[in-house]
Design an enzyme around this catalytic site. Structure first.
Site, PDB file in Angstrom:
ATOM      1  N   ARG A  99      13.709  11.141  22.575  1.00 10.44           N
ATOM      2  CA  ARG A  99      13.431  12.319  23.401  1.00 10.44           C
ATOM      3  C   ARG A  99      14.710  12.929  23.975  1.00 10.44           C
ATOM      4  NH1 ARG A  99       9.229  11.742  28.291  1.00 10.44           N
ATOM      5  NH2 ARG A  99       7.806  11.390  26.538  1.00 10.44           N
ATOM      6  N   ARG A 106      20.555  19.893  22.277  1.00  9.82           N
ATOM      7  CA  ARG A 106      19.862  19.399  21.086  1.00  9.82           C
ATOM      8  C   ARG A 106      20.834  18.741  20.117  1.00  9.82           C
ATOM      9  NH1 ARG A 106      17.186  24.222  22.423  1.00  9.82           N
ATOM     10  NH2 ARG A 106      14.943  23.998  22.697  1.00  9.82           N
ATOM     11  N   ASN A 138      14.139  17.431  17.250  1.00 11.22           N
ATOM     12  CA  ASN A 138      15.425  18.053  17.542  1.00 11.22           C
ATOM     13  C   ASN A 138      16.593  17.091  17.342  1.00 11.22           C
ATOM     14  OD1 ASN A 138      14.933  20.782  18.281  1.00 11.22           O
ATOM     15  ND2 ASN A 138      13.946  20.062  20.158  1.00 11.22           N
ATOM     16  N   ARG A 169       9.030  32.950  22.679  1.00  6.71           N
ATOM     17  CA  ARG A 169       9.496  33.029  24.070  1.00  6.71           C
ATOM     18  C   ARG A 169      10.131  34.397  24.338  1.00  6.71           C
ATOM     19  NH1 ARG A 169      12.053  26.986  23.640  1.00  6.71           N
ATOM     20  NH2 ARG A 169      10.437  25.834  24.792  1.00  6.71           N
ATOM     21  N   HIS A 193      18.122  26.808  16.382  1.00  2.00           N
ATOM     22  CA  HIS A 193      17.114  26.653  17.432  1.00  2.00           C
ATOM     23  C   HIS A 193      17.821  26.007  18.608  1.00  2.00           C
ATOM     24  CE1 HIS A 193      13.639  25.517  19.733  1.00  2.00           C
ATOM     25  NE2 HIS A 193      13.835  24.224  19.522  1.00  2.00           N
ATOM     26  N   THR A 248       8.967  19.256  26.900  1.00  2.00           N
ATOM     27  CA  THR A 248       8.203  20.433  26.474  1.00  2.00           C
ATOM     28  C   THR A 248       7.215  19.973  25.412  1.00  2.00           C
ATOM     29  OG1 THR A 248       9.740  21.022  24.686  1.00  2.00           O
ATOM     30  CG2 THR A 248      10.181  21.964  26.860  1.00  2.00           C
TER      31      THR A 248
END
Length: 333
Positions: A99, A106, A138, A169, A193, A248
């Site tokens: 995580r 990232r 990620n 977004r 990203h 998220t």
């Protein structure tokens, strides 16, 4: 002596044993389960398989979803740590990995996750050699490259969720600023990203009206309306959510289901997803970045040649360089 079932049911033909539209989600953490429930909510498969190394949580999540079967259209939900449970998947969604921590970029995640993928990807291919893999973990662009290398699949069947969520977004924040629904606010976030993503201000429009023509300073430091802040908010939004709730999951889950819907239903819609961009916009290295791509039942079938301004192309190349600077040092791929 006949069983109750035999007394109740007269069988006419044997049931089909191979699913038509099986989806597998690898990883049952917050993101994986948000993907799973979003996929189920859109009624996208006739079988959902979950796989993870965390056996108790895996079984618990499976049972929890199975108990809601009455309210779903996907009648078969299975789970196991053995990848045999994923056999004959049409699409495999990979969310597994360590995580992201508060304040961690990232890109800092990459080496910790590469070793995880060295186990996962060969197992997926062993049981579903004809699948399309959608990478969500990620840093997604580098891990999509890692997946492509480890899987041996053609590049059109290895896709990263990329900037599909970043663009969503962006459109949401546009809609808040303009008072118009996000579906009517059109704009694209391309590239990585994350931190080096590129906002294509030249293409931002509502009903075909270019917003940059109305405000030529849009996206620059000269802009009195500070539209550049919208892109900054897009970049920082994941970090903000992680700071507030620890992770998220809902938005990325909905985004993934959106991508699966396009592929499962062969809709040929255009999404900003991560694909191999060598040879495009002067990019010379084998990196995966988000460009507007057509998705179908075959996977990623084509890329839209978006007309970018010189500064946007320069930013895209810079995004590619950022990824390559880390990617080039990866071993054992």
């Amino acid at each position: 002596m006949s069983t109750l079932k035999e007394k109740l049911i007269t069988q006419i033909a044997s049931e089909r044993t191979i699913p038509n539209s099986k989806v597998t989600v690898v990883g049952v953490g917050q993101v994986g389960m948000a993907c799973a429930i979003s996929i189920l909510g859109k009624r996208l498969g006739d079988e959902l398989a979950l796989v993870d190394v965390w056996e108790d949580k895996l079984k618990g999540e499976m049972m929890d979803l199975q108990h809601g079967s009455l309210f779903l259209q996907t009648h078969k939900i299975v789970a196991d740590k053995d990848y045999a449970v994923t056999a004959n998947s049409k699409i495999v969604v990979v969310t597994a990995g360590v995580r992201q921590q508060e304040g961690e970029s990232r890109l800092n995640l990459v080496q910790r996750n590469v070793n995880v993928f060295k186990f996962i990807i060969p197992q997926i291919i062993k049981y579903s050699p004809d699948c399309t893999i959608l990478v969500v973990s990620n840093p997604v662009d580098i891990l999509t490259y890692v997946t492509w290398k480890l899987s041996g699949l053609p590049k059109h069947r290895v896709i990263g969720s990329g900037c599909n969520l970043d663009s969503a977004r962006f459109r949401y924040l546009m809609s808040e600023k303009l008072g118009i629904h996000p579906s009517s606010c059109h704009g694209w976030i391309l590239g990585e990203h994350g931190d080096s993503s590129v906002a294509v201000w030249s293409g931002v429009n509502v009903a075909g009206v270019s917003l940059q023509e109305l405000n030529p300073a849009m996206g620059t430091d000269r802009d009195s309306e500070k539209w550049k802040e919208v892109h900054k908010q897009v970049v920082e939004s994941a970090y903000e959510v992680i700071k507030l709730k620890g992770y998220t999951n809902w938005a990325i889950g909905l985004s993934v289901a959106d991508l699966l819907e396009t592929m499962m239903k062969n809709l040929c819609r255009v999404h900003p997803v991560s694909t191999m961009v060598k040879g495009m916009y002067g990019i010379e290295n084998e990196v995966f970045l988000s460009l507007p791509c057509v998705l179908s039942a075959s996977g990623l079938t084509s890329v839209i040649n978006q007309k970018l301004k010189d500064d946007e192309v320069a930013q895209l190349r810079s995004s590619a360089d950022t990824l390559w600077s880390i990617q080039k040092d990866l071993k054992d791929l």
